[in-house]
Design an enzyme around this catalytic site. Structure first.
Site, PDB file in Angstrom:
ATOM      1  N   CYS A 265     -32.538 -69.428  73.658  1.00 40.36           N
ATOM      2  CA  CYS A 265     -32.428 -70.532  72.704  1.00 40.36           C
ATOM      3  C   CYS A 265     -31.217 -70.379  71.792  1.00 40.36           C
ATOM      4  O   CYS A 265     -30.940 -71.247  70.980  1.00 40.36           O
ATOM      5  CB  CYS A 265     -33.709 -70.625  71.864  1.00 40.36           C
ATOM      6  SG  CYS A 265     -35.176 -70.990  72.837  1.00 40.36           S
TER       7      CYS A 265
ATOM      8  N   SER B  93     -46.270 -70.668  75.568  1.00 33.58           N
ATOM      9  CA  SER B  93     -45.417 -71.511  76.400  1.00 33.58           C
ATOM     10  C   SER B  93     -45.733 -71.276  77.867  1.00 33.58           C
ATOM     11  O   SER B  93     -45.865 -70.128  78.310  1.00 33.58           O
ATOM     12  CB  SER B  93     -43.945 -71.200  76.128  1.00 33.58           C
ATOM     13  OG  SER B  93     -43.108 -71.977  76.953  1.00 33.58           O
TER      14      SER B  93
ATOM     15  N   GLN C  95     -43.929 -64.586  74.196  1.00 34.26           N
ATOM     16  CA  GLN C  95     -43.525 -63.504  75.094  1.00 34.26           C
ATOM     17  C   GLN C  95     -44.692 -62.654  75.595  1.00 34.26           C
ATOM     18  O   GLN C  95     -44.553 -61.930  76.579  1.00 34.26           O
ATOM     19  CB  GLN C  95     -42.503 -62.597  74.395  1.00 34.26           C
ATOM     20  CG  GLN C  95     -41.149 -63.243  74.162  1.00 34.26           C
ATOM     21  CD  GLN C  95     -40.383 -63.491  75.448  1.00 34.26           C
ATOM     22  OE1 GLN C  95     -40.561 -62.802  76.439  1.00 34.26           O
ATOM     23  NE2 GLN C  95     -39.511 -64.496  75.433  1.00 34.26           N
TER      24      GLN C  95
ATOM     25  N   SER D 216     -41.948 -73.928  71.136  1.00 37.68           N
ATOM     26  CA  SER D 216     -41.262 -74.203  69.867  1.00 37.68           C
ATOM     27  C   SER D 216     -41.967 -75.309  69.091  1.00 37.68           C
ATOM     28  O   SER D 216     -42.137 -75.223  67.869  1.00 37.68           O
ATOM     29  CB  SER D 216     -39.809 -74.604  70.134  1.00 37.68           C
ATOM     30  OG  SER D 216     -39.071 -73.524  70.660  1.00 37.68           O
TER      31      SER D 216
ATOM     32  N   THR E 139     -48.569 -89.456  75.074  1.00 31.24           N
ATOM     33  CA  THR E 139     -49.479 -89.341  76.207  1.00 31.24           C
ATOM     34  C   THR E 139     -49.444 -87.930  76.778  1.00 31.24           C
ATOM     35  O   THR E 139     -48.374 -87.365  76.996  1.00 31.24           O
ATOM     36  CB  THR E 139     -49.100 -90.348  77.301  1.00 31.24           C
ATOM     37  OG1 THR E 139     -49.125 -91.666  76.743  1.00 31.24           O
ATOM     38  CG2 THR E 139     -50.059 -90.270  78.476  1.00 31.24           C
TER      39      THR E 139
ATOM     40  N   HIS F  59     -43.838 -71.923  80.601  1.00 37.87           N
ATOM     41  CA  HIS F  59     -42.778 -71.486  81.507  1.00 37.87           C
ATOM     42  C   HIS F  59     -42.420 -70.009  81.358  1.00 37.87           C
ATOM     43  O   HIS F  59     -41.585 -69.491  82.092  1.00 37.87           O
ATOM     44  CB  HIS F  59     -41.524 -72.366  81.351  1.00 37.87           C
ATOM     45  CG  HIS F  59     -40.702 -72.077  80.138  1.00 37.87           C
ATOM     46  ND1 HIS F  59     -39.558 -71.309  80.170  1.00 37.87           N
ATOM     47  CD2 HIS F  59     -40.840 -72.484  78.851  1.00 37.87           C
ATOM     48  CE1 HIS F  59     -39.022 -71.251  78.965  1.00 37.87           C
ATOM     49  NE2 HIS F  59     -39.785 -71.957  78.147  1.00 37.87           N
TER      50      HIS F  59
END
Length: 375
Positions: free
Chosen positions: A320, A195, A177, A70, A233, A197
């Protein structure tokens, strides 16, 4: 519990977990530090960036790590929009985009940009004709997801990208996706978001691709991290685990997609002729592991809760959107009624799904049709 919600998140692979642990132990230093430990940490970061760049067939300096898919979407879209606003203020997207795209578009609208939603067909696809019909001389940027997370439809990014390239319009795609699962035509994209995950890596890590020939403006002025793209960081252990996960899965993905396509077909065949079951999204141009379905007259949330009670983890749509009582934007853009939109459930398979689990799911869904009386 049988986990069938892989589009929401995936469990980390053992290899990714081991990589995270090793890097967090041995290369914990700040990658911006100039001492030996910092330089070694920066070497790990560079290797991880190269791994992901090579998978996408892009240059290493075109990959920027973020805290999520996101965030990658927001920083890429806002960076491109503000840097190119002298050329125009119109941005085109679809009503069925991920919530992060809608949030970004709302932000850009508040800052003077004009947002247009291109119409889609009954499967949620954007055709070149429909996209061409909304283009104007003021259009600077288009954002269309590679695959819709709720209904599974995959867009033809090649034909859309070629059209936009011909017209000199920037093209972003949310590829969260599809990354690591389907080929992504980065040569036709200006930018894309990913992403970790969603592909067996850790949460809290994302990445953006930005074509190095395109001008973009940093959202955080004055930062030096990630070439000025993102402040903070850098989480080197998580990024290394991200790269490890995708590097491990890449050689396995073709065979795995065939297996998961077979599992999807088992479900479709099991309910062929059942007039209370409707499958959403394109029948073939779609995520191989994804099932989007409705039970006529039965709330999707009820189906999800009953499945959970019986040991199956499925979803009512995008993770989400949990807690949002509004009907799915994607479903409404397809012309579905509010009631039909609320019937949606999503079942997604993954690396550790077994055929036995799929048959158990089928039997459970059939039993639910008997127990819960729909319209």
């Amino acid at each position: 519990m049988i986990y069938l919600d892989y589009s929401a998140t995936t469990p980390m692979s053992s290899y990714a977990l081991e990589t995270y642990n090793q890097v967090a132990t041995d290369f914990f230093a700040n990658s911006r530090s100039l001492h030996r430990e910092g330089l070694e940490s920066d070497d790990v970061l560079s290797l991880s960036r190269r791994t992901i760049a090579e998978l996408l067939s892009v240059r290493q300096n075109e990959i920027y790590f973020t805290g999520s898919g996101s965030e990658a979407t927001f920083l890429a879209l806002s960076g491109l929009a503000f840097a190119n606003q002298h050329k125009g203020k119109t941005i085109i997207t679809t009503a069925g985009e991920h919530h992060s795209v809608h949030q970004t578009m709302s932000y850009l609208k508040d800052h003077g940009f004009h947002i247009i939603h291109v119409p889609v067909n009954e499967y949620g696809q954007v055709s070149t004709d429909s996209l061409r019909s909304v283009l104007s001389e003021d259009t600077i940027l288009v954002s269309i997801a590679h695959a819709n997370s709720e209904i599974g439809t995959v867009q033809d990014l090649v034909s859309l990208g070629e059209l936009l390239q011909e017209n000199g319009i920037l093209f972003h795609s949310d590829c969260v996706q599809t990354f690591g699962k389907l080929p992504i035509p980065t040569h036709l994209l200006t930018s894309a978001s990913f992403s970790a995950h969603k592909c067996y890596g850790p949460k809290g890590v994302g990445a953006a691709y930005l074509n190095s020939d395109t001008h973009w403006e940093p959202f955080f002025q004055g930062t030096t991290h990630e070439f000025g793209f993102r402040a903070g960081t850098v989480d080197v252990p998580a990024i290394a685990a991200f790269a490890a996960a995708i590097d491990e899965y890449s050689p396995l993905v073709a065979e795995d997609m065939k297996r998961l396509t077979h599992y999807r077909q088992l479900v479709l065949d099991a309910f062929q002729g059942e007039n209370r079951i409707y499958f959403e999204g394109h029948p073939t141009n779609r995520l191989p592991f994804h099932i989007s379905m409705r039970m006529k007259g039965i709330e999707g949330q009820l189906v999800m809760l009953e499945c959970s009670r019986k040991g199956f983890a499925i979803s009512t749509g995008s993770a989400c959107r949990v807690g949002d009582s509004h009907p799915s934007n994607t479903m409404m853009s397809l012309g579905r009624s509010i009631e039909e939109a609320h019937e949606l459930v999503r079942i997604t398979f993954g690396r550790w799904t077994t055929e036995e689990e799929v048959y158990k799911l089928i039997n459970n869904l059939k039993q639910l049709l008997i127990e819960i009386k729909g319209v």
